[in-house]
Design a protein around this motif. Structure first.
Motif, PDB file in Angstrom:
ATOM      1  N   VAL A   1       2.139  13.051  -1.181  1.00 11.90           N
ATOM      2  CA  VAL A   1       0.731  13.361  -1.402  1.00 11.90           C
ATOM      3  C   VAL A   1      -0.155  12.366  -0.673  1.00 11.90           C
ATOM      4  N   GLY A   2       0.233  11.111  -0.662  1.00  8.73           N
ATOM      5  CA  GLY A   2      -0.598  10.111  -0.017  1.00  8.73           C
ATOM      6  C   GLY A   2       0.129   8.797   0.118  1.00  8.73           C
ATOM      7  N   THR A   3      -0.462   7.897   0.881  1.00 13.42           N
ATOM      8  CA  THR A   3       0.081   6.551   1.034  1.00 13.42           C
ATOM      9  C   THR A   3      -1.063   5.559   0.896  1.00 13.42           C
ATOM     10  N   ARG A   4      -0.719   4.373   0.488  1.00 13.43           N
ATOM     11  CA  ARG A   4      -1.692   3.301   0.354  1.00 13.43           C
ATOM     12  C   ARG A   4      -0.926   2.013   0.079  1.00 13.43           C
ATOM     13  N   ALA A   5      -1.273   0.936   0.740  1.00 15.32           N
ATOM     14  CA  ALA A   5      -0.653  -0.373   0.513  1.00 15.32           C
ATOM     15  C   ALA A   5       0.872  -0.279   0.581  1.00 15.32           C
ATOM     16  N   ASP A   6       1.406   0.413   1.532  1.00 15.17           N
ATOM     17  CA  ASP A   6       2.824   0.698   1.768  1.00 15.17           C
ATOM     18  C   ASP A   6       3.494   1.448   0.614  1.00 15.17           C
ATOM     19  N   LEU A   7       2.692   2.084  -0.216  1.00 16.59           N
ATOM     20  CA  LEU A   7       3.199   2.915  -1.314  1.00 16.59           C
ATOM     21  C   LEU A   7       3.115   4.379  -0.909  1.00 16.59           C
ATOM     22  N   GLU A   8       4.078   5.157  -1.378  1.00 15.48           N
ATOM     23  CA  GLU A   8       4.054   6.600  -1.172  1.00 15.48           C
ATOM     24  C   GLU A   8       3.978   7.260  -2.533  1.00 15.48           C
TER      25      GLU A   8
ATOM     26  N   ALA B   1      12.317   4.511  -5.493  1.00 16.35           N
ATOM     27  CA  ALA B   1      11.425   4.627  -6.655  1.00 16.35           C
ATOM     28  C   ALA B   1      10.956   3.246  -7.075  1.00 16.35           C
ATOM     29  N   ALA B   2       9.627   3.099  -7.218  1.00 10.42           N
ATOM     30  CA  ALA B   2       9.056   1.781  -7.484  1.00 10.42           C
ATOM     31  C   ALA B   2       8.024   1.780  -8.598  1.00 10.42           C
ATOM     32  N   GLY B   3       7.589   2.952  -9.072  1.00 17.30           N
ATOM     33  CA  GLY B   3       6.567   2.964 -10.120  1.00 17.30           C
ATOM     34  C   GLY B   3       6.082   4.360 -10.417  1.00 17.30           C
TER      35      GLY B   3
ATOM     36  N   ALA C   1      -1.270   2.992 -13.876  1.00 17.86           N
ATOM     37  CA  ALA C   1      -0.255   2.858 -12.829  1.00 17.86           C
ATOM     38  C   ALA C   1       0.556   1.610 -13.139  1.00 17.86           C
ATOM     39  N   PHE C   2       1.840   1.674 -12.838  1.00 16.74           N
ATOM     40  CA  PHE C   2       2.660   0.476 -12.946  1.00 16.74           C
ATOM     41  C   PHE C   2       3.692   0.461 -11.832  1.00 16.74           C
ATOM     42  N   LEU C   3       4.151  -0.734 -11.535  1.00 18.53           N
ATOM     43  CA  LEU C   3       5.200  -0.941 -10.537  1.00 18.53           C
ATOM     44  C   LEU C   3       6.296  -1.780 -11.178  1.00 18.53           C
ATOM     45  N   VAL C   4       7.536  -1.509 -10.802  1.00 23.66           N
ATOM     46  CA  VAL C   4       8.650  -2.300 -11.317  1.00 23.66           C
ATOM     47  C   VAL C   4       8.578  -3.698 -10.706  1.00 23.66           C
ATOM     48  N   PRO C   5       9.223  -4.683 -11.336  1.00 27.54           N
ATOM     49  CA  PRO C   5       9.068  -6.074 -10.871  1.00 27.54           C
ATOM     50  C   PRO C   5       9.363  -6.305  -9.394  1.00 27.54           C
ATOM     51  N   TRP C   6      10.406  -5.693  -8.826  1.00 27.51           N
ATOM     52  CA  TRP C   6      10.714  -5.972  -7.423  1.00 27.51           C
ATOM     53  C   TRP C   6       9.630  -5.467  -6.479  1.00 27.51           C
ATOM     54  N   ALA C   7       8.842  -4.486  -6.914  1.00 26.08           N
ATOM     55  CA  ALA C   7       7.809  -3.898  -6.057  1.00 26.08           C
ATOM     56  C   ALA C   7       6.408  -4.410  -6.369  1.00 26.08           C
ATOM     57  N   MET C   8       6.259  -5.160  -7.438  1.00 28.67           N
ATOM     58  CA  MET C   8       4.934  -5.552  -7.916  1.00 28.67           C
ATOM     59  C   MET C   8       4.299  -6.630  -7.048  1.00 28.67           C
ATOM     60  N   SER C   9       3.061  -6.357  -6.686  1.00 27.47           N
ATOM     61  CA  SER C   9       2.177  -7.354  -6.081  1.00 27.47           C
ATOM     62  C   SER C   9       0.767  -6.897  -6.421  1.00 27.47           C
ATOM     63  N   PRO C  10      -0.181  -7.818  -6.476  1.00 25.80           N
ATOM     64  CA  PRO C  10      -1.553  -7.402  -6.758  1.00 25.80           C
ATOM     65  C   PRO C  10      -2.077  -6.370  -5.753  1.00 25.80           C
ATOM     66  N   GLU C  11      -1.711  -6.515  -4.482  1.00 23.34           N
ATOM     67  CA  GLU C  11      -2.177  -5.572  -3.457  1.00 23.34           C
ATOM     68  C   GLU C  11      -1.624  -4.174  -3.698  1.00 23.34           C
ATOM     69  N   ARG C  12      -0.338  -4.098  -4.037  1.00 24.10           N
ATOM     70  CA  ARG C  12       0.255  -2.786  -4.299  1.00 24.10           C
ATOM     71  C   ARG C  12      -0.320  -2.163  -5.571  1.00 24.10           C
ATOM     72  N   LEU C  13      -0.470  -2.958  -6.624  1.00 27.07           N
ATOM     73  CA  LEU C  13      -1.029  -2.403  -7.859  1.00 27.07           C
ATOM     74  C   LEU C  13      -2.451  -1.917  -7.611  1.00 27.07           C
TER      75      LEU C  13
ATOM     76  N   GLU D   1      -1.607 -10.189 -14.369  1.00 24.42           N
ATOM     77  CA  GLU D   1      -1.839  -9.625 -13.027  1.00 24.42           C
ATOM     78  C   GLU D   1      -2.595  -8.308 -13.104  1.00 24.42           C
ATOM     79  N   GLU D   2      -2.190  -7.429 -14.016  1.00 24.23           N
ATOM     80  CA  GLU D   2      -2.878  -6.141 -14.127  1.00 24.23           C
ATOM     81  C   GLU D   2      -4.312  -6.332 -14.604  1.00 24.23           C
ATOM     82  N   ILE D   3      -4.531  -7.234 -15.539  1.00 26.35           N
ATOM     83  CA  ILE D   3      -5.892  -7.523 -16.009  1.00 26.35           C
ATOM     84  C   ILE D   3      -6.753  -8.009 -14.850  1.00 26.35           C
ATOM     85  N   GLU D   4      -6.196  -8.886 -14.036  1.00 30.71           N
ATOM     86  CA  GLU D   4      -6.940  -9.413 -12.880  1.00 30.71           C
ATOM     87  C   GLU D   4      -7.262  -8.314 -11.870  1.00 30.71           C
ATOM     88  N   VAL D   5      -6.279  -7.466 -11.575  1.00 29.12           N
ATOM     89  CA  VAL D   5      -6.498  -6.386 -10.609  1.00 29.12           C
ATOM     90  C   VAL D   5      -7.539  -5.409 -11.141  1.00 29.12           C
TER      91      VAL D   5
END
Length: 162
Positions: free
Chosen positions: A10-17, A71-73, A94-106, A135-139
């Motif tokens: 459907v879309g991509t953003r911050a290296d997420l699909e 699969a990452a989130g 939205a959530f991401l699993v730990p190996w994929a988590m970064s503030p930019e991706r979230l 991290e999620e609160i900050e984002v």
């Protein structure tokens, strides 16, 4: 087996699909959810039932998030019927699993799901977050969200309090 068009990107953003989540993804969602919050497991059969039997009149879109085909989130938005809520409030997450988590991706995942929700007519967004998820609160804060209220979650110790 889901039709191929339901699993198309459907879309991509911050290296997420992002691709639509189907009832067939209920077990994957439960696995990702467990990796994200091990203390809050999801039952894949309960999830499958809920996804297969949506609340009439409500809009809900669900997306599996992938990084490099893995699969990452998960992300979703939900809103009620216009006649029941003329102010057009909606929930999203939205959530991401730990190996994929970064503030930019979230941030990318939340921006994507906000855009989908806005396209459905939502004007005011609500997001729930655990108080220990700094991290999620900050984002969310960087996206303009502010704390509106707190709620309490309870835990019952069935061994100690038989």
């Amino acid at each position: 087996m889901p039709t191929p068009e339901l699993h198309q990107l459907v879309g991509t953003r911050a290296d997420l699909e992002f691709r639509p989540a189907t009832v067939a993804d209920a077990r994957l969602y439960a696995e990702l959810s467990l990796a994200h919050r091990p203390d809050e497991p999801e039952d894949p059969e309960v999830t499958r039932h809920g996804w297969a039997n949506p609340t009439p009149g409500f809009t809900r879109e669900r997306y599996m998030i992938e990084v490099g085909g893995r699969a990452a989130g998960y992300a979703w938005h939900f809103e009620g019927p216009l006649d029941a809520d003329p102010d057009r409030n909606g929930d999203l997450s939205a959530f991401l699993v730990p190996w994929a988590m970064s503030p930019e991706r979230l941030r990318g995942a939340l921006e994507f799901i906000e855009e989908r929700s806005a396209a459905a007519g939502v004007r005011t967004f609500t997001a729930d977050v655990w108080e220990d998820d700094a991290e999620e609160i900050e984002v969310l804060g960087s996206l303009g969200y502010r704390r509106d209220r707190l709620s309490k979650a309870w835990e019952l110790d069935l061994i100690e309090h038989r």
